[in-house]
Scaffold this motif. Sequence first.
Motif, PDB file in Angstrom:
ATOM      1  N   PHE A 106     -58.259   2.363 -33.640  1.00  0.00           N
ATOM      2  CA  PHE A 106     -59.406   2.686 -33.669  1.00  0.00           C
ATOM      3  C   PHE A 106     -59.901   1.298 -35.187  1.00  0.00           C
ATOM      4  N   GLY A 107     -61.425   1.967 -35.326  1.00  0.00           N
ATOM      5  CA  GLY A 107     -61.504   1.077 -36.443  1.00  0.00           C
ATOM      6  C   GLY A 107     -61.347   1.163 -37.577  1.00  0.00           C
ATOM      7  N   GLY A 108     -60.209   0.704 -37.734  1.00  0.00           N
ATOM      8  CA  GLY A 108     -60.217   1.429 -39.441  1.00  0.00           C
ATOM      9  C   GLY A 108     -60.692   0.300 -41.075  1.00  0.00           C
ATOM     10  N   VAL A 109     -60.905  -0.761 -40.696  1.00  0.00           N
ATOM     11  CA  VAL A 109     -61.488  -1.305 -41.519  1.00  0.00           C
ATOM     12  C   VAL A 109     -63.040  -2.343 -41.588  1.00  0.00           C
ATOM     13  N   TRP A 110     -63.967  -2.159 -41.814  1.00  0.00           N
ATOM     14  CA  TRP A 110     -65.044  -2.338 -41.536  1.00  0.00           C
ATOM     15  C   TRP A 110     -65.787  -3.622 -42.128  1.00  0.00           C
ATOM     16  N   GLY A 111     -66.969  -4.147 -41.357  1.00  0.00           N
ATOM     17  CA  GLY A 111     -67.933  -4.972 -42.338  1.00  0.00           C
ATOM     18  C   GLY A 111     -68.789  -4.463 -42.778  1.00  0.00           C
ATOM     19  N   GLN A 112     -69.275  -5.461 -43.738  1.00  0.00           N
ATOM     20  CA  GLN A 112     -71.206  -4.855 -43.736  1.00  0.00           C
ATOM     21  C   GLN A 112     -72.164  -5.193 -43.018  1.00  0.00           C
ATOM     22  N   GLY A 113     -71.381  -6.057 -41.881  1.00  0.00           N
ATOM     23  CA  GLY A 113     -72.554  -5.868 -40.690  1.00  0.00           C
ATOM     24  C   GLY A 113     -73.622  -7.430 -40.745  1.00  0.00           C
ATOM     25  N   THR A 114     -74.192  -7.622 -39.712  1.00  0.00           N
ATOM     26  CA  THR A 114     -75.101  -8.714 -39.314  1.00  0.00           C
ATOM     27  C   THR A 114     -76.129  -8.457 -38.931  1.00  0.00           C
ATOM     28  N   MET A 115     -77.134  -7.919 -38.881  1.00  0.00           N
ATOM     29  CA  MET A 115     -78.830  -8.102 -37.991  1.00  0.00           C
ATOM     30  C   MET A 115     -77.993  -9.077 -36.988  1.00  0.00           C
ATOM     31  N   VAL A 116     -78.672  -8.893 -35.886  1.00  0.00           N
ATOM     32  CA  VAL A 116     -78.792  -9.394 -34.616  1.00  0.00           C
ATOM     33  C   VAL A 116     -80.653  -9.187 -34.311  1.00  0.00           C
ATOM     34  N   THR A 117     -81.853  -9.881 -34.439  1.00  0.00           N
ATOM     35  CA  THR A 117     -83.220  -9.157 -33.696  1.00  0.00           C
ATOM     36  C   THR A 117     -83.411 -10.111 -32.508  1.00  0.00           C
ATOM     37  N   VAL A 118     -84.015  -9.503 -31.669  1.00  0.00           N
ATOM     38  CA  VAL A 118     -84.422 -10.617 -30.380  1.00  0.00           C
ATOM     39  C   VAL A 118     -85.590 -10.196 -29.889  1.00  0.00           C
ATOM     40  N   SER A 119     -86.633 -10.834 -30.141  1.00  0.00           N
ATOM     41  CA  SER A 119     -87.727 -10.414 -29.898  1.00  0.00           C
ATOM     42  C   SER A 119     -88.637 -11.629 -29.739  1.00  0.00           C
ATOM     43  N   SER A 120     -89.918 -11.779 -28.810  1.00  0.00           N
ATOM     44  CA  SER A 120     -90.849 -13.076 -28.215  1.00  0.00           C
ATOM     45  C   SER A 120     -91.375 -12.452 -29.562  1.00  0.00           C
TER      46      SER A 120
END
Lengths: 106, 117
Positions: free
Chosen positions: B103-117
């Motif tokens: 399972f996911g024991g240690v996680w990062g803070q995340g990074t945002m990906v936005t896909v849009s025209s």
Amino acid sequence: DIQMTQSPSSVSASVGDRVTITCRASQDISIWLAWYQQKPGKAPNLLIYSASNLQTGVPSRFSGSGSGTYFTLTINSLQPEDFATYYCQQANDFPHTFGGGTKVEI
Amino acid sequence: EVQLVESGGDFVQPGGSLRLSCAASGFTFSSYEMIWVRQAPGKGLEWVSYINRGGDIIYYADSVTGRFIISRDDAQNSLYLQMSSLRVEDTAVYYCARRHSRFGGVWGQGTMVTVSS
């Protein structure tokens, strides 16, 4: 893919309450289930792994049980910091699917 | 301190490509299996991909198979996710995580990906 169904999708509770969340798998996943807590804007935090094992540092008011296709997460004596969204995840087969989440709110 | 830091998230047009990175520190990166998980705005968690310690066993969610490639560089203590043919529905916060007993024991803070025209 294995489908994970959580219920309820949301629950209203008060400080001191006991809250139980259920998670059902579409097929037998043995004990390969985890519970996560997620607060707004934050990464998930592992609470319970392998159905009933408490992750290091997680308060003992959290407990997990179950095997096969039916699992529960119980929070005894709900604390203010426990208001969050909870997810189950199976790790018996890839892809390791998540449940839809349960929001615990006041 | 065990830490995972994602980077590379950006705004991209449909059909475009992006490479996410996850820098690990505070532990022996080569000893751990790693995963990517994403979360669309206001939605639940979606498991994306897995890579084993040697980098030779890899799995993907059906939704990204054939478009995303997970890889790792143990010398650089880094995990990567190469994303191509991006779709609007790939818009999400992408998390990397270190596995703990599957399972996911240690996680990062995340990074945002936005896909849009």
